[in-house]
Design a protein around this motif. Structure first.
Motif, PDB file in Angstrom:
ATOM      1  N   VAL A  86       0.831  -1.208   0.000  1.00  0.00           N
ATOM      2  CA  VAL A  86       0.000   0.000   0.000  1.00  0.00           C
ATOM      3  C   VAL A  86       0.864   1.256   0.000  1.00  0.00           C
ATOM      4  O   VAL A  86       0.643   2.190  -0.785  1.00  0.00           O
ATOM      5  N   LEU A  87       1.895   1.271   0.865  1.00  0.00           N
ATOM      6  CA  LEU A  87       2.723   2.470   0.970  1.00  0.00           C
ATOM      7  C   LEU A  87       3.555   2.686  -0.286  1.00  0.00           C
ATOM      8  O   LEU A  87       3.745   3.817  -0.737  1.00  0.00           O
ATOM      9  N   THR A  88       4.076   1.579  -0.864  1.00  0.00           N
ATOM     10  CA  THR A  88       4.882   1.715  -2.075  1.00  0.00           C
ATOM     11  C   THR A  88       4.029   2.246  -3.217  1.00  0.00           C
ATOM     12  O   THR A  88       4.448   3.130  -3.966  1.00  0.00           O
ATOM     13  N   GLN A  89       2.800   1.728  -3.321  1.00  0.00           N
ATOM     14  CA  GLN A  89       1.921   2.194  -4.388  1.00  0.00           C
ATOM     15  C   GLN A  89       1.520   3.649  -4.179  1.00  0.00           C
ATOM     16  O   GLN A  89       1.230   4.361  -5.124  1.00  0.00           O
ATOM     17  N   ALA A  90       1.534   4.070  -2.894  1.00  0.00           N
ATOM     18  CA  ALA A  90       1.209   5.463  -2.606  1.00  0.00           C
ATOM     19  C   ALA A  90       2.390   6.371  -2.923  1.00  0.00           C
ATOM     20  O   ALA A  90       2.296   7.589  -2.784  1.00  0.00           O
ATOM     21  N   GLY A  91       3.508   5.782  -3.310  1.00  0.00           N
ATOM     22  CA  GLY A  91       4.647   6.576  -3.745  1.00  0.00           C
ATOM     23  C   GLY A  91       5.605   6.967  -2.641  1.00  0.00           C
ATOM     24  O   GLY A  91       6.390   7.900  -2.779  1.00  0.00           O
ATOM     25  N   MET A  92       5.571   6.249  -1.519  1.00  0.00           N
ATOM     26  CA  MET A  92       6.467   6.593  -0.424  1.00  0.00           C
ATOM     27  C   MET A  92       7.878   6.060  -0.704  1.00  0.00           C
ATOM     28  O   MET A  92       8.052   5.060  -1.399  1.00  0.00           O
ATOM     29  N   ASN A  93       8.859   6.742  -0.145  1.00  0.00           N
ATOM     30  CA  ASN A  93      10.255   6.324  -0.291  1.00  0.00           C
ATOM     31  C   ASN A  93      10.466   4.921   0.273  1.00  0.00           C
ATOM     32  O   ASN A  93       9.953   4.577   1.328  1.00  0.00           O
ATOM     33  N   ASN A  94      11.266   4.107  -0.434  1.00  0.00           N
ATOM     34  CA  ASN A  94      11.466   2.716  -0.044  1.00  0.00           C
ATOM     35  C   ASN A  94      12.017   2.559   1.366  1.00  0.00           C
ATOM     36  O   ASN A  94      11.620   1.660   2.101  1.00  0.00           O
ATOM     37  N   VAL A  95      12.955   3.442   1.726  1.00  0.00           N
ATOM     38  CA  VAL A  95      13.587   3.329   3.045  1.00  0.00           C
ATOM     39  C   VAL A  95      12.541   3.488   4.137  1.00  0.00           C
ATOM     40  O   VAL A  95      12.491   2.719   5.099  1.00  0.00           O
ATOM     41  N   PHE A  96      11.654   4.481   3.970  1.00  0.00           N
ATOM     42  CA  PHE A  96      10.602   4.702   4.964  1.00  0.00           C
ATOM     43  C   PHE A  96       9.652   3.505   5.011  1.00  0.00           C
ATOM     44  O   PHE A  96       9.233   3.065   6.076  1.00  0.00           O
ATOM     45  N   VAL A  97       9.319   3.008   3.824  1.00  0.00           N
ATOM     46  CA  VAL A  97       8.385   1.879   3.747  1.00  0.00           C
ATOM     47  C   VAL A  97       8.936   0.694   4.531  1.00  0.00           C
ATOM     48  O   VAL A  97       8.240   0.102   5.362  1.00  0.00           O
ATOM     49  N   ILE A  98      10.215   0.387   4.281  1.00  0.00           N
ATOM     50  CA  ILE A  98      10.823  -0.765   4.961  1.00  0.00           C
ATOM     51  C   ILE A  98      10.858  -0.526   6.470  1.00  0.00           C
ATOM     52  O   ILE A  98      10.530  -1.404   7.271  1.00  0.00           O
ATOM     53  N   ALA A  99      11.209   0.706   6.843  1.00  0.00           N
ATOM     54  CA  ALA A  99      11.290   1.018   8.272  1.00  0.00           C
ATOM     55  C   ALA A  99       9.930   0.849   8.934  1.00  0.00           C
ATOM     56  O   ALA A  99       9.809   0.231   9.997  1.00  0.00           O
ATOM     57  N   ILE A 100       8.876   1.387   8.300  1.00  0.00           N
ATOM     58  CA  ILE A 100       7.530   1.291   8.885  1.00  0.00           C
ATOM     59  C   ILE A 100       7.090  -0.168   8.968  1.00  0.00           C
ATOM     60  O   ILE A 100       6.553  -0.622   9.981  1.00  0.00           O
ATOM     61  N   ALA A 101       7.373  -0.915   7.889  1.00  0.00           N
ATOM     62  CA  ALA A 101       6.954  -2.320   7.859  1.00  0.00           C
ATOM     63  C   ALA A 101       7.623  -3.109   8.981  1.00  0.00           C
ATOM     64  O   ALA A 101       6.970  -3.870   9.698  1.00  0.00           O
ATOM     65  N   LEU A 102       8.931  -2.916   9.141  1.00  0.00           N
ATOM     66  CA  LEU A 102       9.639  -3.656  10.184  1.00  0.00           C
ATOM     67  C   LEU A 102       9.189  -3.200  11.565  1.00  0.00           C
ATOM     68  O   LEU A 102       9.059  -3.998  12.491  1.00  0.00           O
ATOM     69  N   LEU A 103       8.922  -1.893  11.672  1.00  0.00           N
ATOM     70  CA  LEU A 103       8.519  -1.351  12.966  1.00  0.00           C
ATOM     71  C   LEU A 103       7.162  -1.909  13.394  1.00  0.00           C
ATOM     72  O   LEU A 103       6.941  -2.171  14.572  1.00  0.00           O
ATOM     73  N   PHE A 104       6.268  -2.114  12.425  1.00  0.00           N
ATOM     74  CA  PHE A 104       4.934  -2.617  12.756  1.00  0.00           C
ATOM     75  C   PHE A 104       5.021  -3.971  13.467  1.00  0.00           C
ATOM     76  O   PHE A 104       4.484  -4.158  14.559  1.00  0.00           O
ATOM     77  N   VAL A 146      -3.118  -6.165  -3.477  1.00  0.00           N
ATOM     78  CA  VAL A 146      -2.531  -4.904  -3.942  1.00  0.00           C
ATOM     79  C   VAL A 146      -1.205  -5.206  -4.638  1.00  0.00           C
ATOM     80  O   VAL A 146      -0.272  -5.687  -4.012  1.00  0.00           O
ATOM     81  N   PRO A 147      -1.108  -4.942  -5.928  1.00  0.00           N
ATOM     82  CA  PRO A 147       0.137  -5.264  -6.629  1.00  0.00           C
ATOM     83  C   PRO A 147       1.237  -4.243  -6.345  1.00  0.00           C
ATOM     84  O   PRO A 147       0.954  -3.081  -6.042  1.00  0.00           O
ATOM     85  N   ILE A 148       2.487  -4.698  -6.410  1.00  0.00           N
ATOM     86  CA  ILE A 148       3.629  -3.790  -6.254  1.00  0.00           C
ATOM     87  C   ILE A 148       4.315  -3.683  -7.608  1.00  0.00           C
ATOM     88  O   ILE A 148       4.720  -4.699  -8.181  1.00  0.00           O
ATOM     89  N   THR A 149       4.427  -2.473  -8.132  1.00  0.00           N
ATOM     90  CA  THR A 149       5.013  -2.315  -9.461  1.00  0.00           C
ATOM     91  C   THR A 149       6.341  -1.562  -9.411  1.00  0.00           C
ATOM     92  O   THR A 149       6.960  -1.335 -10.435  1.00  0.00           O
ATOM     93  N   HIS A 150       6.771  -1.165  -8.211  1.00  0.00           N
ATOM     94  CA  HIS A 150       8.007  -0.409  -8.087  1.00  0.00           C
ATOM     95  C   HIS A 150       9.202  -1.237  -8.588  1.00  0.00           C
ATOM     96  O   HIS A 150       9.305  -2.414  -8.272  1.00  0.00           O
ATOM     97  N   PRO A 151      10.107  -0.626  -9.375  1.00  0.00           N
ATOM     98  CA  PRO A 151      11.236  -1.384  -9.942  1.00  0.00           C
ATOM     99  C   PRO A 151      12.135  -2.015  -8.879  1.00  0.00           C
ATOM    100  O   PRO A 151      12.731  -3.064  -9.129  1.00  0.00           O
ATOM    101  N   PHE A 152      12.213  -1.398  -7.689  1.00  0.00           N
ATOM    102  CA  PHE A 152      13.050  -1.966  -6.632  1.00  0.00           C
ATOM    103  C   PHE A 152      12.640  -3.407  -6.344  1.00  0.00           C
ATOM    104  O   PHE A 152      13.475  -4.284  -6.143  1.00  0.00           O
ATOM    105  N   TYR A 153      11.336  -3.644  -6.317  1.00  0.00           N
ATOM    106  CA  TYR A 153      10.855  -4.984  -5.988  1.00  0.00           C
ATOM    107  C   TYR A 153      10.878  -5.906  -7.200  1.00  0.00           C
ATOM    108  O   TYR A 153      11.194  -7.087  -7.081  1.00  0.00           O
ATOM    109  N   THR A 154      10.534  -5.345  -8.366  1.00  0.00           N
ATOM    110  CA  THR A 154      10.518  -6.202  -9.555  1.00  0.00           C
ATOM    111  C   THR A 154      11.934  -6.611  -9.951  1.00  0.00           C
ATOM    112  O   THR A 154      12.143  -7.694 -10.498  1.00  0.00           O
ATOM    113  N   ASN A 155      12.932  -5.756  -9.642  1.00  0.00           N
ATOM    114  CA  ASN A 155      14.310  -6.105  -9.969  1.00  0.00           C
ATOM    115  C   ASN A 155      14.930  -7.033  -8.939  1.00  0.00           C
ATOM    116  O   ASN A 155      15.876  -7.760  -9.240  1.00  0.00           O
TER     117      ASN A 155
END
Lengths: 328, 349
Positions: A86-104, A146-155
């Motif tokens: 959800v956060l990646t699709q909302a266009g949030m920075n990857n570093v923040f996304v990972i931090a929030i996910a791990l923090l949860f 919810v699909p993830i289309t960000h290149p970081f994940y697809t690569n």
């Protein structure tokens, strides 16, 4: 046992040895039955495909050694993946996304540990509530996938070290790293020893002046962290977040630990055994996939049978040594 | 109430249930309305009784298992096996024409009911033998059946959803007797059966003894193995019956998802109802209230039109609140106040 031994295996390690032997037997069975089974590709795929389960099982092993249980892990995995999606699709920075996910995951683990310790409520029920909460949050974020289309994940799926015709993929590396960390914590740190002490006999641990409260809370926090890492790794496979993902994974993680020789009563267990327990479950799946005749439903039957076999084997070892007094 | 001022354990769960009902009294129109429709009672409350029946049947038996210090997480899988077998029997064991709309084959009622129940009792006995004679920890013993049982149920049905029409069998899950939903009467039957066995025979005492201290009760002459065997067989039987109710209600068996996570709901109900997981004590009345809390909550969420995705979140919050209210920490706080009150009154505890 006065003789200093080099090759002699202590009785305590017998469950681990038994697990290892069964792993080798299963692997050999696969190798003899099917061509291409003993190739690096199949082996590294085994690591890749079971990375999520293995990483979760590391945290679960600590919880079980401390005498508890954590039912929330499957839900945390799916919700972590959902948060990432959800956060990646909302266009949030990857570093923040990972931090929030791990923090949860870590925070949920911490809260559950605190509740178990402070209100003295059974871990089974508290982590069940944690499971409801995590799954519920996942559904609230999105009912569909919810699909993830960000290149970081697809690569990310193409990253890896080529070995033979196989590839040590990123999930496999993460699995090995977490196993190493888990092994180090359990065997080489004060916290690790405290976990064993608390699980062996909580009353004694308190009387010895060990920080029981902190240890127990930390154990659930670590388990939450492991599940969050597993959930993050999960996004690399599925490239999506889905609220119904990883259903029932908590029981597979418990089975991994138990097959690996961890005692449900607490006080004994090894991270290496848990890795083997995870890989054995993975081998069963691979062999059934290679066979192609058995339906997938046999996986559960075989896993159940394997579980039964291991427990009986352990029972015989424990009975044979008679050194462990029976609980209950 | 004069002596000791002890708050009975069932008071808190009852209080929680009352709170949810009160919420509905104020905020939900005609929640308490019960009318007679088609010759039976009809209304939200009746609906709650009907829907809670499968979990109730399971949870009552689970109470005895937990009272022995054990746990049975295989009940969801046993339910799926029972339901799958029942559907297979309705089909006469012939699943070849599964795509057709309904079965023309009318299996005898007795076989539809008895075969799944016998299978469930055998599965319960398997758990019991593992726990009592082989000495496995209850969690692991039943984890084995939970894992393998789900696979077995799916193998039985070939992974298909077995739908059927069978007027006689459909009564089990959908029928009404004396104006009340038949599943609820079945649940009452299980409660009565459990109570008769535990109160009219020393079984109840033995269960508590085994849960309190297994080796001590063994030394004092209680046949602990038979007691354990009994509670797991009873649990298997209840799970099987629950499976019949569910299969009959949805006129089909979905082996993969039937009863999934239901064992957790049953255990939750038992603990919310005030039976401690360490064993040694039990409270069947509390379990009934626990099941009703969970079902009333779900029904309330549905009737209030709250999106279903919030159900689990609300459930999580309610569980946490009930746990905190019931915890020893709260009891200590309450106990201190009670102590002061008693000290003022000059009464000894």
């Amino acid at each position: 046992m006065s003789r200093k031994r080099l090759f002699q295996i202590s009785r305590r390690d017998m469950p681990l040895v038994a697990t290892f032997i069964v792993f080798l037997l299963l692997y050999a069975f696969g190798g003899f039955s099917y061509r291409n089974f003993m190739t690096p590709r199949v082996f590294f795929n085994l690591l890749t495909d079971n990375a999520v389960l293995g990483i979760t099982a590391v945290g679960m092993t600590f919880v079980i050694i401390s005498g508890g249980i954590d039912l929330s892990v499957g839900a945390v995995i799916s919700t972590t993946a959902m948060i990432v999606a959800v956060l990646t699709q909302a266009g949030m920075n990857n570093v923040f996304v990972i931090a929030i996910a791990l923090l949860f995951g870590t925070t949920l683990g911490f809260l559950m540990g605190g509740m178990i310790q402070y209100f003295k409520t059974p871990p089974f029920i508290v982590t069940l509530a944690g499971m409801f909460f995590a799954r519920g949050l996942g559904y609230v974020l999105s009912l569909g996938s919810v699909p993830i289309t960000h290149p970081f994940y697809t690569n990310a799926s193409s990253i890896g070290i080529k070995i033979g015709n196989g590839k040590l993929s990123m999930p496999a590396m993460a699995l090995l790293a977490m196993i190493l960390i888990g092994w180090f914590i359990s065997r080489r740190t004060r916290f690790g020893r405290n976990v064993f002490a608390v699980g062996g006999n909580e009353q004694s641990a308190i009387l010895m002046g060990l920080p029981v409260t902190q240890t127990k809370i930390a154990v659930y926090t670590f388990s939450g962290f492991c599940s969050a890492v597993a959930g993050f790794i999960y996004t690399f496979y599925t490239l999506s977040g889905y609220g119904l993902a990883a259903m029932g994974l908590e029981m597979e993680a418990i089975a991994s630990a138990v097959i690996g020789g961890t005692l449900m009563t607490g006080g004994y267990g090894t991270i290496l055994g848990t890795l083997l327990g995870t890989l054995i479950q993975g081998l069963i799946k691979s062999i059934i996939a290679f066979n192609g005749q058995f339906s997938v439903f046999w996986i559960k039957l075989f896993t159940g049978g394997m579980l039964l076999g291991f427990i009986l084997l352990q029972k015989i070892f424990v009975y044979g040594t008679k050194s462990r007094r029976r609980k209950r | 109430m004069k002596k000791g001022r002890q708050i009975p354990r069932i008071a808190w769960p009852l209080f929680a249930l009352g709170l949810i009902l009160f919420f509905n009294l104020v905020f939900t129109d005609s929640f308490f309305a019960i009318t007679i429709k088609d010759g039976h009672l009809f209304g939200s409350l009746i609906d709650i009784l009907r829907r809670s029946a499968p979990t109730l049947i399971m949870a009552v038996a689970m109470t005895y298992v937990i009272a022995t210090g054990g746990i049975d997480i295989s009940v969801g899988s046993v339910l799926a096996i029972s339901g799958s077998i029942a559907s297979l029997v309705v089909w006469g064991g012939n699943t070849q024409y599964l795509t057709s709309a309904g079965s023309q084959y009318y299996a005898p009622m007795l076989s539809i009911i008895l075969i799944p129940l016998v299978a469930s009792i055998l599965l319960g006995a398997f758990n019991g033998v593992m726990v009592s004679f082989i000495g496995l920890q209850p969690f692991i013993a039943t984890l084995i059946l939970m894992t393998a049982g789900r696979g077995l149920a799916q193998l039985l049905t070939g992974g298909k959803v077995l739908n059927f029409r069978h007027a006689g069998f459909e009564f089990v899950g959908r029928g009404y007797l004396f104006g009340l939903p038949f599943p609820f009467l079945l649940a009452l039957g299980v409660i009565v059966l459990g109570t008769v066995i535990t109160r009219l025979t020393p079984m109840g005492l033995y269960i508590q003894a085994v849960g309190g201290n297994r080796s001590a009760s063994n030394f004092s002459g209680v046949n602990t193995r038979l007691v354990l065997l009994f509670v797991y067989i009873f649990s298997g039987f209840a799970a099987g019956l629950s499976g019949l109710v569910m299969t009959s209600d949805i006129t089909g068996a979905d082996a993969g998802f039937m009863g999934l996570y239901m064992e957790l709901d049953a255990i939750l109900a038992v603990v919310i109802g005030g039976t401690p997981m360490e064993g040694g004590k039990y409270n069947v009345g509390g379990t009934v209230v626990g099941v009703l809390i969970i079902q009333t909550l779900t029904t309330t969420i549905l009737t209030k039109g709250i999106p279903t995705e919030y159900t689990l979140l609300v459930k999580a919050i309610v569980v946490v609140v009930v746990l905190i209210i019931q915890s020893n920490k709260m009891r200590e706080v309450m106990g201190k106040r009670q102590g002061k009150m008693i000290a003022k009154g000059g009464a000894a505890v």
